[in-house]
Design an enzyme around this catalytic site. Structure first.
Site, short mmCIF file in Angstrom:
data_model
loop_
_atom_site.label_atom_id
_atom_site.label_comp_id
_atom_site.label_asym_id
_atom_site.label_seq_id
_atom_site.Cartn_x
_atom_site.Cartn_y
_atom_site.Cartn_z
N ASP A 85 4.20 34.44 6.05
CA ASP A 85 3.20 33.95 7.01
C ASP A 85 3.01 32.46 6.73
OD1 ASP A 85 1.03 33.51 8.68
OD2 ASP A 85 -0.13 35.22 7.96
N ASP A 96 0.78 28.88 13.40
CA ASP A 96 0.52 30.00 12.49
C ASP A 96 1.47 31.11 12.95
OD1 ASP A 96 -0.52 31.93 10.83
OD2 ASP A 96 -2.56 31.85 11.63
N HIS A 156 -6.63 35.17 16.24
CA HIS A 156 -7.74 34.22 16.19
C HIS A 156 -7.44 32.98 17.00
CE1 HIS A 156 -5.14 32.14 13.20
NE2 HIS A 156 -4.81 33.38 12.87
N HIS A 164 -9.02 29.12 11.96
CA HIS A 164 -9.66 30.31 12.53
C HIS A 164 -10.92 29.88 13.24
CE1 HIS A 164 -7.25 32.27 9.31
NE2 HIS A 164 -7.06 33.16 10.26
N GLU A 189 -1.61 38.48 15.66
CA GLU A 189 -0.88 38.94 14.47
C GLU A 189 -1.09 40.42 14.20
OE1 GLU A 189 -2.12 37.01 10.78
OE2 GLU A 189 -3.72 36.00 11.84
N GLU A 281 3.64 37.51 13.71
CA GLU A 281 2.63 36.64 14.33
C GLU A 281 3.29 35.51 15.10
OE1 GLU A 281 0.09 34.66 11.48
OE2 GLU A 281 -1.42 34.22 13.01
#
Ligand code: CO
Length: 296
Positions: A85, A96, A156, A164, A189, A281
């Site tokens: 990640d 992300d 998010h 976030h 994700e 993700e």
């Protein structure tokens, strides 16, 4: 959205994809997780970016928030479920993104369950849509593969220098009456597990973020918080990075900074039943009614 701003979101996404793929390509038996993390960080910097957060390399029952220790000796073994990640920051515009792999194994069902859930989201996601419609697709896809989604982790919103914010996009069916933003960036994700579908904090911490500029008594503590603010703003950073820069004594100083409330700790998250965990993700950019998957 200004075109310059859009270019930075897109570049952050492209670099995110590259470092995710680099990480996955290094997941072979005997690979050292520290070397994987350092290769990801090196490539990020070579591409003119900074990490959005330390590369998370989480193995098996660990769901997230593990980045290698300063002197980490961990090596990957056959069959390990590894989550990579990662993200890139281009002037604070972030990506992300994550992928999973079962080391030395093809067609792992748990890995595929999370991948199929994210693929299904890519097909339906639209700016401003009902969040529960995304959650339902994730939950149905993972459940129909015989696994459970992790209910207390999810997607998010993302803002400049802010990893976030805004929306929480649950991985399990919910009655949320909220909607995705119409403009800007979100990450989705899906996490799948053969455990109960819930993560808990372990006692280990390798990742921190600056929460406030408290007055710090020691000179080293002041130096560290100044450095973190300049380099990472309020984005997460690794204990390993601070030890590399300031030496072993920095470890005690980090503890002091936590104690006075100047640093937030990200505890390593593990599945509560010790279930195995997989994750995928992407980051999505919404603009004028259109969707771009920046990390695809
Ligand atoms: Co994320």
């Amino acid at each position: 959205m200004e075109s310059e701003e859009k270019e930075k979101w897109l570049l952050a996404g492209r670099i995110g994809k590259e470092i995710r793929e680099l990480g996955i390509s290094m997941c072979v038996p005997g690979a050292k997780v520290l070397e994987i993390a350092e290769a990801i960080e090196k490539k990020t910097v070579e591409r003119g970016a900074k990490p959005s957060f330390p590369p998370n390399i989480s193995i098996n029952q660990i769901a997230a928030h593990y980045t290698p220790k300063y002197d980490d000796k961990t090596e990957l073994r056959d069959g390990d479920i590894v989550k990579i990640d990662v993200g890139a920051s281009v002037d604070g515009y972030l990506s992300d993104t994550a992928a999973s792999v079962a080391v030395n194994e093809n067609g792992n069902k748990l890995v595929n369950a999370a991948k199929e859930a994210l693929d299904a989201v890519v097909k339906i996601i639209k700016p401003g849509m009902a969040i529960r419609d995304i959650s339902t697709v994730i939950d149905n896809t993972i459940s129909s593969s015989g696994f459970s989604p992790i209910v207390n982790l999810g997607g998010h919103g993302i803002g400049r220098y802010s990893l976030h914010e805004g929306e929480f996009i649950s991985n399990s069916k919910s009655y949320s009456g909220s909607f995705l933003r119409k403009e800007g960036v979100v990450a989705v994700e899906p996490f799948a597990t053969n455990g109960g579908g819930y993560v808990i904090d372990s006692s280990e911490v390798q990742i921190y973020s600056l929460v406030s500029n408290k007055s710090v008594r020691s000179a080293l503590g002041r130096e560290i918080s100044k450095y973190v603010l300049e380099e990472y703003h309020e984005l997460p950073f690794a204990k390993r990075w601070i030890i590399s820069k300031f030496g072993k004594l920095a470890e005690i100083e980090i503890r002091n900074l936590v104690a006075i409330g100047a640093l937030h700790e990200f505890n390593v998250l593990k599945e509560k039943d010790n279930g195995l965990v997989s994750q995928f993700e992407h980051s999505f950019l919404f603009e004028d009614g259109n969707v771009t998957v920046t990390t695809l």
